[in-house]
Write an enzyme that holds these catalytic residues in place. Structure first.
Site, PDB file in Angstrom:
ATOM      1  N   LYS A 252       6.622 127.223 -33.145  1.00  0.00           N
ATOM      2  CA  LYS A 252       6.461 128.924 -33.429  1.00  0.00           C
ATOM      3  C   LYS A 252       7.346 129.743 -33.432  1.00  0.00           C
ATOM      4  O   LYS A 252       7.195 130.487 -34.484  1.00  0.00           O
ATOM      5  CB  LYS A 252       5.449 129.240 -32.054  1.00  0.00           C
TER       6      LYS A 252
ATOM      7  N   ASP B 261       1.060 131.776 -32.379  1.00  0.00           N
ATOM      8  CA  ASP B 261       1.040 132.203 -31.043  1.00  0.00           C
ATOM      9  C   ASP B 261       0.013 132.271 -30.449  1.00  0.00           C
ATOM     10  O   ASP B 261      -1.307 131.927 -30.932  1.00  0.00           O
ATOM     11  CB  ASP B 261       2.067 133.403 -30.754  1.00  0.00           C
TER      12      ASP B 261
END
Length: 214
Positions: free
Chosen positions: A120, A138
DNA sequence: ATCCCGAGGG
DNA sequence: CCCTCTGGAT
């Protein structure tokens, strides 16, 4: 969602913010990287409160190494998971100095090899700092992709693959930006604000939440 | 699957 | 008081 609906979905989100700023909100890719590492399981408000003092004390990786883990910890104390984060920020800065001449690498593999940097975080840096067509999944984007039916998936990795497969080329550069803002301000976790959502007509989420009583 | 771990909101 | 918040490493 059909390809036509997906196209519409992004066209609507893009219309709300047609020219997202491409300049960094932070001065450098390094500061963005650190800010994103600090943001894990923390509120954006908490990170925004701590970073000015941190970057004033250590604007780049050389200064961050010199600052030392203890003083870094002191400056990020108000953020959750501060022990791990202070250690990672310090160690990561040292690696940038030793292996990359104090610059931030521009590949996913190199970024993910840094302590505290997973898929991420790497994707955020690649997209926001280096302009690559990545989408960082996310919790916001994970929720939006599943709730709307845009790109369903059981894990963040699966959602990322699904997103990359359905986002029309013209929207790939800024899809991350549009999706995250939508998740943060409209498609909120606890109580999505469907009554003022611009893509409610395309969304699979039921029941759509009504406006609160005045 | 579990740990890390403070601030702010409901 | 309980839960979540732009995760990552073990």
């Amino acid at each position: 969602m059909t390809p036509q609906q997906t196209e519409q979905f992004f066209a609507i989100l893009a219309a709300a913010d047609p020219e997202p700023r491409t300049e960094l909100l932070y001065d450098t890719p390094f500061q963005l990287l650190v800010a994103v590492v600090l943001s894990a399981q923390a509120t954006d408000a908490g990170v925004n409160k701590a970073t000015p003092a941190l970057f004033a004390a250590a604007p780049g990786p050389a200064e961050m190494v010199a600052l030392g883990e203890d003083r870094i910890r002191d400056l990020v104390k108000t953020i959750g998971l501060f022990n791990t984060k202070a250690k990672n920020v310090h160690a990561l800065s040292a690696i940038l100095m030793q292996q990359y001449g104090g610059t931030v690498p521009e590949t996913r593999e190199a970024l993910q090899a840094l302590p505290g940097v997973g898929r991420k975080t790497a994707n955020v840096v690649l997209n926001v700092a280096f302009g690559q067509e990545t989408c960082a999944v996310d919790t916001h984007i994970f929720r939006v992709a599943n709730r709307t039916g845009l790109a369903p998936g059981k894990t963040p990795d699966a959602v990322e693959d699904a997103l990359m497969a359905v986002i029309p080329p013209a929207y790939r550069r800024h899809a991350h930006h549009w999706l995250i803002l939508h998740g943060r301000y409209i498609c909120i976790a606890r109580r999505p604000q469907c009554w003022r959502c611009p893509v409610a007509a395309l969304c699979a989420y039921e029941p759509k939440t009504p406006a609160p009583l005045p």
